[in-house]
Scaffold this active site. Structure first.
Site, PDB file in Angstrom:
ATOM      1  N   ARG A  17       0.903  -1.376   0.033  1.00 35.24           N
ATOM      2  CA  ARG A  17       0.019   0.030   0.089  1.00 35.24           C
ATOM      3  C   ARG A  17       0.916   1.149   0.033  1.00 35.24           C
ATOM      4  O   ARG A  17       1.976   1.250   0.425  1.00 35.24           O
ATOM      5  CB  ARG A  17      -0.826   0.183   1.204  1.00 35.24           C
ATOM      6  CG  ARG A  17      -0.120   0.232   2.465  1.00 35.24           C
ATOM      7  CD  ARG A  17       0.070   1.420   2.861  1.00 35.24           C
ATOM      8  NE  ARG A  17       1.092   1.794   4.284  1.00 35.24           N
ATOM      9  CZ  ARG A  17       2.179   2.101   4.183  1.00 35.24           C
ATOM     10  NH1 ARG A  17       2.782   2.170   2.823  1.00 35.24           N
ATOM     11  NH2 ARG A  17       2.975   2.062   5.395  1.00 35.24           N
TER      12      ARG A  17
ATOM     13  N   HIS B  26       0.404   9.849   9.547  1.00 37.61           N
ATOM     14  CA  HIS B  26       0.327   9.778  10.851  1.00 37.61           C
ATOM     15  C   HIS B  26      -1.002  10.197  11.285  1.00 37.61           C
ATOM     16  O   HIS B  26      -1.094  10.553  12.734  1.00 37.61           O
ATOM     17  CB  HIS B  26       1.592  10.444  11.811  1.00 37.61           C
ATOM     18  CG  HIS B  26       2.643   9.462  11.544  1.00 37.61           C
ATOM     19  ND1 HIS B  26       3.214   8.883  12.714  1.00 37.61           N
ATOM     20  CD2 HIS B  26       3.638   9.604  10.451  1.00 37.61           C
ATOM     21  CE1 HIS B  26       4.146   8.135  12.092  1.00 37.61           C
ATOM     22  NE2 HIS B  26       4.699   8.460  10.714  1.00 37.61           N
TER      23      HIS B  26
ATOM     24  N   ASP C 219      -3.849   8.118  11.440  1.00 42.04           N
ATOM     25  CA  ASP C 219      -4.622   6.942  11.602  1.00 42.04           C
ATOM     26  C   ASP C 219      -4.617   6.703  13.132  1.00 42.04           C
ATOM     27  O   ASP C 219      -5.743   6.642  13.540  1.00 42.04           O
ATOM     28  CB  ASP C 219      -4.166   5.596  10.893  1.00 42.04           C
ATOM     29  CG  ASP C 219      -2.781   5.082  11.287  1.00 42.04           C
ATOM     30  OD1 ASP C 219      -2.014   5.942  11.336  1.00 42.04           O
ATOM     31  OD2 ASP C 219      -2.402   3.946  10.630  1.00 42.04           O
TER      32      ASP C 219
ATOM     33  N   GLY D  56      11.321  -3.557   2.988  1.00 42.67           N
ATOM     34  CA  GLY D  56      11.888  -2.617   3.650  1.00 42.67           C
ATOM     35  C   GLY D  56      11.724  -1.227   2.798  1.00 42.67           C
ATOM     36  O   GLY D  56      12.541  -0.099   3.290  1.00 42.67           O
TER      37      GLY D  56
ATOM     38  N   GLY E 156       9.182   0.540   2.332  1.00 35.77           N
ATOM     39  CA  GLY E 156       7.875   1.456   2.956  1.00 35.77           C
ATOM     40  C   GLY E 156       6.551   1.144   2.146  1.00 35.77           C
ATOM     41  O   GLY E 156       5.832   1.999   2.210  1.00 35.77           O
TER      42      GLY E 156
ATOM     43  N   SER F 120       4.822  -1.652   2.761  1.00 36.98           N
ATOM     44  CA  SER F 120       3.988  -2.380   3.898  1.00 36.98           C
ATOM     45  C   SER F 120       4.028  -3.752   3.337  1.00 36.98           C
ATOM     46  O   SER F 120       3.105  -4.376   3.208  1.00 36.98           O
ATOM     47  CB  SER F 120       2.703  -1.790   4.254  1.00 36.98           C
ATOM     48  OG  SER F 120       2.487  -2.279   5.306  1.00 36.98           O
ATOM     49  N   SER F 121       5.169  -4.509   2.878  1.00 30.44           N
ATOM     50  CA  SER F 121       4.997  -5.856   2.787  1.00 30.44           C
ATOM     51  C   SER F 121       4.705  -6.563   3.878  1.00 30.44           C
ATOM     52  O   SER F 121       4.149  -7.820   3.841  1.00 30.44           O
ATOM     53  CB  SER F 121       6.519  -6.258   2.224  1.00 30.44           C
ATOM     54  OG  SER F 121       7.514  -5.790   3.233  1.00 30.44           O
TER      55      SER F 121
ATOM     56  N   ASP G  53      -2.462   0.280   7.237  1.00 34.27           N
ATOM     57  CA  ASP G  53      -1.657  -0.529   6.244  1.00 34.27           C
ATOM     58  C   ASP G  53      -2.600  -1.677   5.864  1.00 34.27           C
ATOM     59  O   ASP G  53      -2.805  -2.226   4.772  1.00 34.27           O
ATOM     60  CB  ASP G  53      -0.141  -1.146   6.859  1.00 34.27           C
ATOM     61  CG  ASP G  53       0.621  -0.080   7.269  1.00 34.27           C
ATOM     62  OD1 ASP G  53       0.381   0.999   6.734  1.00 34.27           O
ATOM     63  OD2 ASP G  53       1.455  -0.328   7.982  1.00 34.27           O
TER      64      ASP G  53
ATOM     65  N   TYR H 283       8.945   5.693  15.938  1.00 34.19           N
ATOM     66  CA  TYR H 283       7.338   5.892  15.612  1.00 34.19           C
ATOM     67  C   TYR H 283       6.540   6.052  17.246  1.00 34.19           C
ATOM     68  O   TYR H 283       5.708   6.884  17.104  1.00 34.19           O
ATOM     69  CB  TYR H 283       6.959   4.451  15.018  1.00 34.19           C
ATOM     70  CG  TYR H 283       5.580   4.373  14.503  1.00 34.19           C
ATOM     71  CD1 TYR H 283       5.182   5.091  13.376  1.00 34.19           C
ATOM     72  CD2 TYR H 283       4.658   3.904  15.229  1.00 34.19           C
ATOM     73  CE1 TYR H 283       3.973   5.000  13.005  1.00 34.19           C
ATOM     74  CE2 TYR H 283       3.462   3.866  14.831  1.00 34.19           C
ATOM     75  CZ  TYR H 283       2.827   4.312  13.653  1.00 34.19           C
ATOM     76  OH  TYR H 283       1.610   4.213  13.280  1.00 34.19           O
TER      77      TYR H 283
END
Ligand code: GLA
Length: 403
Positions: free
Chosen positions: A37, A44, A46, A132, A134, A136-137, A183, A233
C-alpha cells in the site's frame, strides 16, 4: 532479500505453487494474494483517529497454502524473498527472534484466539514487493496469510474490517509494532483504479475513482531503512498523546484524540503546549483537513489540487512532524521538477522508506527514468524506483491446480 517487481500476479501464483510443491512434496489447497500500500494523504493521522487516503498497489504477495494433520501442530513457511524456510510450533505460539515468520505466526495466533483450531500449516510465499521500502510488505504478508487460512479453515470474521483489525492486532501485540490501521485496511480494501478514504474514528470508508489510464504511481525508495519497531514511531505517538491530553486540560473537556480538536481550538491554546508536542499536533490537525480537501479534489477530478495537497503534506511532515529525512526531501524536490508530476510525498512511518509520486500516465516511463537519473550520485544508495498502478485488495485466488 529479493523480490522481483516485474512479476505479474499470475507469475507469482505459478511460482508459489512450484515453491510449495518443492518444499512440501504435495500440492497446495489454496492460493491467496495481498498487495502493498501507499499513503496518498494522512501522514500519521490513523492512530490519532483522523482521516486517510491510500491505495493498494499492483505489487503484492502471493501465498500457496496447505494443511496437514499430525501433532504437535506447526507452521512451516518458505519465503523466496528471504530464500529461507522457517518452522514454528502452533501449540504454544511464541514470537521467533527477529524473523519474518512472526507476521504469519501472529495472524495464526489471532485466528486461533477467535476460536478456530489450527492444524499444521504449510505456506509458500512469493512476492513482487520490495522489502523494507515502506510499501508495507508486512501488512501484505499478514493479509495474505489470513486469506489463505480462512480459505483452508473457514471461520472468516463477520466483516472485512474485523479481518483488517485482526491483522493489525497481530502486528501490534505479536510482532510488537505499534502501527495504526492504515496498512492492513489498505491491503484488504484496495480496489483497482480507486483511492481509499477511511475515517479512522467511525471506520466509515469510501472508494473514489482514479483511473489508471490517466494516473501512474511511481514509488521511489530512498534506500534509507526505516524501522517501525525502533523507538521513533512510538515517540511520535507519545507526543500526539501528550498533546491530546494537554489540549483537553486547556479546553476543559474530555478529549480522546486529536481528531476532536478543531484548528481554531488548537490555535487558541498552542502557545501553552510543549514545543515538540505542539508541532506534532499541528501537523495532525492540519493534515486531517488536507485529507478532506483531497477527497473533494478527487471527487471533482481536480488532480492539480490533489497534487498540491500532497506536496503540502510532505512539507508538513518535514517541518512540523519531523519524520522526513534529507533523502526523502531530495526525492520529492527532484520529482516536482519533472514533466508529468502531479504530486508526491513521503509515505508511511517516515525517517526513510519511500516516496509516492502520482504521475500522468503518458509521462510515467520518462519520469521514472529521469528521477533515477537525477538521483544518481546524489544519494548514498542509488534510489530504486518502481512504476506501478493502483491494484486490488487481498483475496483468495482461483484453484491452485490451475496455476
Ligand atoms: C506506518 C504505520 C501506519 C501509519 C503510517 C503513518 O505505515 O504502520 O499505521 O501510522 O506509518 O501514516
Amino acid at each position: 532479500m529479493q523480490s522481483d517487481p516485474l512479476l505479474s500476479g499470475k507469475e507469482l501464483a505459478e511460482r508459489a505453487v512450484e515453491s510449495y510443491q518443492e518444499n512440501f512434496q504435495s500440492s497446495p489447497a489454496v492460493l491467496s494474494q495481498a498487495p502493498g500500500r501507499l499513503e496518498i494523504l494522512g501522514n500519521h493521522t490513523d492512530y490519532n483517529n483522523g482521516f486517510i487516503l491510500s491505495i493498494a498497489l499492483d505489487l503484492s504477495i502471493v501465498i500457496a497454502g496447505g494443511q496437514e494433520e499430525g501433532s504437535p501442530s506447526r507452521l512451516a513457511a518458505w519465503s523466496s524473498s528471504f530464500n529461507e524456510r522457517v518452522e514454528a510450533g502452533l501449540e504454544k505460539i511464541l514470537p521467533a527472534e527477529d524473523s519474518w515468520i512472526n507476521y504469519p505466526l501472529g495472524v495464526l495466533r489471532e485466528i486461533r484466539e477467535s476460536g478456530i483450531r489450527l492444524p499444521s500449516i504449510n505456506l509458500a510465499v512469493e512476492s513482487s514487493l520490495p522489502v523494507g521500502a515502506g510499501v508495507s510488505s508486512s501488512a501484505a504478508l499478514e493479509l495474505a496469510t489470513a486469506e489463505a487460512a480462512y480459505g483452508m479453515l473457514g471461520g472468516r470474521p463477520a466483516t472485512p474490517l474485523e479481518q483488517a483489525q485482526l491483522c493489525q492486532r497481530a502486528e501490534n501485540d505479536f510482532v510488537g509494532v505499534p502501527c495504526g490501521i492504515l496498512d492492513q485496511f489498505s491491503s484488504l480494501f484496495g480496489l483497482r483504479d480507486h483511492v481509499l478514504f477511511l475515517d479512522c474514528d467511525t471506520l466509515d470508508y469510501d472508494r473514489i475513482a482514479l483511473p489508471g489510464s490517466e494516473v501512474a504511481v511511481v514509488i521511489a525508495d530512498s534506500g534509507v531503512q526505516h524501522e517501525l519497531v525502533d523507538g521513533k514511531y512510538a515517540a511520535l505517538r507519545s507526543h500526539c498523546r501528550r498533546a491530546t491530553q494537554k489540549i483537553g486540560e486547556l479546553l476543559g473537556r474530555e478529549i480522546s484524540s486529536l481528531r476532536q480538536v478543531s484548528l481554531d481550538e488548537f490555535l487558541g491554546c498552542r502557545e501553552q503546549l510543549d514545543e515538540e508536542d505542539r508541532r506534532r499536533a499541528e501537523h495532525v490537525i492540519r493534515e486531517n483537513s488536507r485529507v478532506l480537501a483531497g477527497v473533494e479534489a478527487l471527487r471533482r477530478g481536480d488532480l492539480g489540487k490533489l497534487g498540491e495537497l500532497m506536496l503540502q503534506s510532505h512539507s508538513s511532515s518535514r517541518d512540523l512532524f519531523g519524520n522526513s529525512c534529507a533523502e526523502l526531501d531530495f526525492l520529492i524536490e527532484s520529482a516536482a521538477e519533472l514533466p508529468g508530476f502531479i504530486g508526491g510525498k513521503l509515505s508511511g512511518g517516515g525517517f526513510g522508506g519511500a516516496t509516492v509520486n502520482l504521475v500522468e500516465q503518458n509521462a510515467a516511463v520518462d519520469f521514472q527514468h529521469r528521477l533515477e537519473e537525477s538521483c544518481r550520485n546524489r544519494l548514498k544508495t542509488p534510489a530504486r524506483t518502481f512504476l506501478t498502478t493502483i491494484g486490488d485488495g487481498a483475496r483468495l485466488l482461483g484453484n491452485p491446480q490451475e496455476s
